[in-house]
Design a protein around this motif. Structure first.
Motif, PDB file in Angstrom:
ATOM      1  N   GLY A   1      25.313  45.893  33.264  1.00  0.00           N
ATOM      2  CA  GLY A   1      26.044  44.766  32.707  1.00  0.00           C
ATOM      3  C   GLY A   1      26.735  43.944  33.784  1.00  0.00           C
ATOM      4  O   GLY A   1      26.621  44.217  34.984  1.00  0.00           O
ATOM      5  N   ALA A   2      27.455  42.934  33.368  1.00  0.00           N
ATOM      6  CA  ALA A   2      28.170  42.063  34.291  1.00  0.00           C
ATOM      7  C   ALA A   2      29.477  42.711  34.738  1.00  0.00           C
ATOM      8  O   ALA A   2      30.047  43.534  34.013  1.00  0.00           O
ATOM      9  CB  ALA A   2      28.455  40.720  33.639  1.00  0.00           C
ATOM     10  N   PRO A   3      29.973  42.341  35.910  1.00  0.00           N
ATOM     11  CA  PRO A   3      31.287  42.843  36.338  1.00  0.00           C
ATOM     12  C   PRO A   3      32.369  42.449  35.331  1.00  0.00           C
ATOM     13  O   PRO A   3      32.257  41.428  34.644  1.00  0.00           O
ATOM     14  CB  PRO A   3      31.507  42.153  37.685  1.00  0.00           C
ATOM     15  N   ALA A   4      33.412  43.242  35.259  1.00  0.00           N
ATOM     16  CA  ALA A   4      34.481  42.992  34.291  1.00  0.00           C
ATOM     17  C   ALA A   4      35.145  41.637  34.507  1.00  0.00           C
ATOM     18  O   ALA A   4      35.627  41.012  33.556  1.00  0.00           O
ATOM     19  CB  ALA A   4      35.512  44.114  34.358  1.00  0.00           C
ATOM     20  N   ASP A   5      35.185  41.181  35.745  1.00  0.00           N
ATOM     21  CA  ASP A   5      35.872  39.934  36.060  1.00  0.00           C
ATOM     22  C   ASP A   5      34.908  38.752  36.196  1.00  0.00           C
ATOM     23  O   ASP A   5      35.220  37.764  36.865  1.00  0.00           O
ATOM     24  CB  ASP A   5      36.688  40.083  37.345  1.00  0.00           C
ATOM     25  N   TRP A   6      33.761  38.812  35.547  1.00  0.00           N
ATOM     26  CA  TRP A   6      32.736  37.792  35.761  1.00  0.00           C
ATOM     27  C   TRP A   6      33.223  36.385  35.405  1.00  0.00           C
ATOM     28  O   TRP A   6      32.802  35.399  36.020  1.00  0.00           O
ATOM     29  CB  TRP A   6      31.471  38.131  34.985  1.00  0.00           C
ATOM     30  N   GLN A   7      34.115  36.268  34.431  1.00  0.00           N
ATOM     31  CA  GLN A   7      34.565  34.931  34.025  1.00  0.00           C
ATOM     32  C   GLN A   7      35.387  34.239  35.106  1.00  0.00           C
ATOM     33  O   GLN A   7      35.619  33.028  35.018  1.00  0.00           O
ATOM     34  CB  GLN A   7      35.386  35.014  32.733  1.00  0.00           C
ATOM     35  N   ASP A   8      35.794  34.970  36.130  1.00  0.00           N
ATOM     36  CA  ASP A   8      36.561  34.354  37.208  1.00  0.00           C
ATOM     37  C   ASP A   8      35.717  33.426  38.077  1.00  0.00           C
ATOM     38  O   ASP A   8      36.275  32.591  38.801  1.00  0.00           O
ATOM     39  CB  ASP A   8      37.187  35.428  38.104  1.00  0.00           C
ATOM     40  N   ALA A   9      34.374  33.567  38.035  1.00  0.00           N
ATOM     41  CA  ALA A   9      33.558  32.787  38.960  1.00  0.00           C
ATOM     42  C   ALA A   9      32.224  32.319  38.389  1.00  0.00           C
ATOM     43  O   ALA A   9      31.510  31.565  39.062  1.00  0.00           O
ATOM     44  CB  ALA A   9      33.294  33.603  40.231  1.00  0.00           C
ATOM     45  N   PHE A  10      31.873  32.716  37.152  1.00  0.00           N
ATOM     46  CA  PHE A  10      30.552  32.411  36.610  1.00  0.00           C
ATOM     47  C   PHE A  10      30.679  31.752  35.238  1.00  0.00           C
ATOM     48  O   PHE A  10      31.627  31.995  34.501  1.00  0.00           O
ATOM     49  CB  PHE A  10      29.718  33.693  36.482  1.00  0.00           C
ATOM     50  N   VAL A  11      29.653  30.939  34.887  1.00  0.00           N
ATOM     51  CA  VAL A  11      29.664  30.280  33.579  1.00  0.00           C
ATOM     52  C   VAL A  11      29.257  31.229  32.466  1.00  0.00           C
ATOM     53  O   VAL A  11      29.553  30.980  31.288  1.00  0.00           O
ATOM     54  CB  VAL A  11      28.735  29.043  33.567  1.00  0.00           C
TER      55      VAL A  11
END
Length: 376
Positions: free
Chosen positions: A237-247
């Motif tokens: 899955g995506a990293p937990a903090d993905w919303q910090d740098a990705f759309v």
């Protein structure tokens, strides 16, 4: 996208309309003018029997409908003198399903609608959209494939200008099943084609234009193994903090996917803002001010998002519009129109796409090479 008006009766029209219900005129889209026109029969026919039409938006012209109009899958026009049977969008179709099967025809029409909207936006952005006949080495083509009776299901994807589209995705229930299975907040046919064409333009505008290093400075090192990166993404899955740098979460899988996802979001933004401008939408939240003077941002969308405008103004208007639209959707019990949060790094990536597209348009007009980021 924008609104249109019938030249015969002033009825408001929409992009996919094929007939004006007030004047009863047949309608056709003129891609070179970005105009939907009421048509009148010319009274003459070509040698092959095709009806010629006079578009009221350009009375001196003579046109005919794309051959796919007989399937009710296209309303685009072709100049009468052209030898082509298909319009600028339908010429990108390389493989279509068996249209004698009614279910296939209905599903294919839905994909065709998405493809026509895609090409509209690409042309409004001033991007070259070559087909595989005129540009055999790098043209863009679409294969819309039905699942085989025995064998693996068709997967949507891109490979060097060939975009495969799964016919089954046009079924709402199947697409929703895949969306929930994959944990996605958004999955549409138009979203698919906007994403996949992002891979195509990465090839044209980044790889083949000598912009790899500057793109890597924004999206990361794309030379890492793509297959292994996808395996890791689906496993972990995506990293937990993905919303910090990705759309989106999927954008974290690999720099190519980050670029394609950001590209798709950029197309979402400019196309939706153009329609908002056509409706004259203003967002003025009526909330009492807090002691700190903070509150929801406002917007007045009275500009052309395809014109000479910066990414900052696009985002300043996009965010209030999505706050309002999401809230309205929730009032109807529907999913958010735009179920994403744009962080500052994600907006910077959108800014890169904005620069890339605008600089490419200038390069195409002038014949000069693409300029490095920051010089154009």
């Amino acid at each position: 996208m924008k609104l249109f008006r019938c030249q015969a009766c002033s009825q408001v029209l929409y992009f996919e309309n094929i007939r004006c219900e007030r004047s009863h005129h047949t309608l056709g889209y003129m891609p070179e003018r970005f105009e939907l026109s009421a048509l009148e029969e010319d009274g003459a026919a070509e040698a092959g029997g095709a009806v010629l039409w006079q578009p009221l938006a350009e009375p001196e012209a003579r046109v005919r409908l794309c051959a796919n109009a007989q399937c009710e899958a296209c309303n685009w026009l072709i100049p009468a003198e052209s030898e082509e049977q298909f319009c600028d969008t339908c010429r990108h179709n390389r493989t279509v399903p068996d249209l004698t099967v009614p279910e296939n025809l209905m599903a294919w029409r839905r994909w065709q609608s998405a493809l026509h909207r895609l090409v509209y936006t690409l042309r409004r952005l001033g991007l070259a959209v070559p087909n595989r006949v005129d540009a055999p080495d790098h043209g863009l083509v679409f294969d819309v494939l039905a699942d085989p009776p025995d064998g693996p299901k068709v997967l949507t994807g891109h490979d060097e200008g060939i975009i495969t589209l799964a016919l089954s995705e046009a079924d709402d229930a199947e697409r929703e099943r895949r969306r929930t299975t994959m944990g996605e907040p958004y999955r549409t046919l138009l979203g698919h084609v906007r994403h996949e064409v992002g891979h195509y333009y990465w090839n044209l505008l980044v790889r083949d234009a000598g912009r790899l290093e500057e793109c890597r400075a924004v999206f990361g090192d794309d030379s890492q193994d793509y297959g292994e990166a996808l395996k890791a993404h689906y496993a972990n899955g995506a990293p937990a903090d993905w919303q910090d740098a990705f759309v989106s979460a999927y954008a974290t899988a690999h720099p190519w996917e980050d670029f394609a996802e950001t590209w798709a979001h950029y197309l979402h933004i400019v196309d939706t803002l153009e329609m908002a401008a056509a409706f004259g939408i203003r967002v003025r939240p009526r909330l009492p001010k807090t002691p700190a003077g903070t509150g929801l941002p406002a917007a007045e969308i009275d500009f052309d998002p395809y014109g000479p405008i910066g990414i900052e103004e696009l985002i300043e208007n996009w965010l209030p519009l999505t706050y309002a639209a999401n809230s309205l959707n929730r009032c109807m019990g529907a999913a958010d129109l735009y179920p994403f949060v744009l962080s500052a790094p994600a907006i910077a990536k959108l800014g890169y796409i904005h620069h890339l597209v605008r600089t490419s348009r200038l390069e195409a007009k002038s014949g000069n090479a693409l300029q490095p980021l920051g010089e154009g």
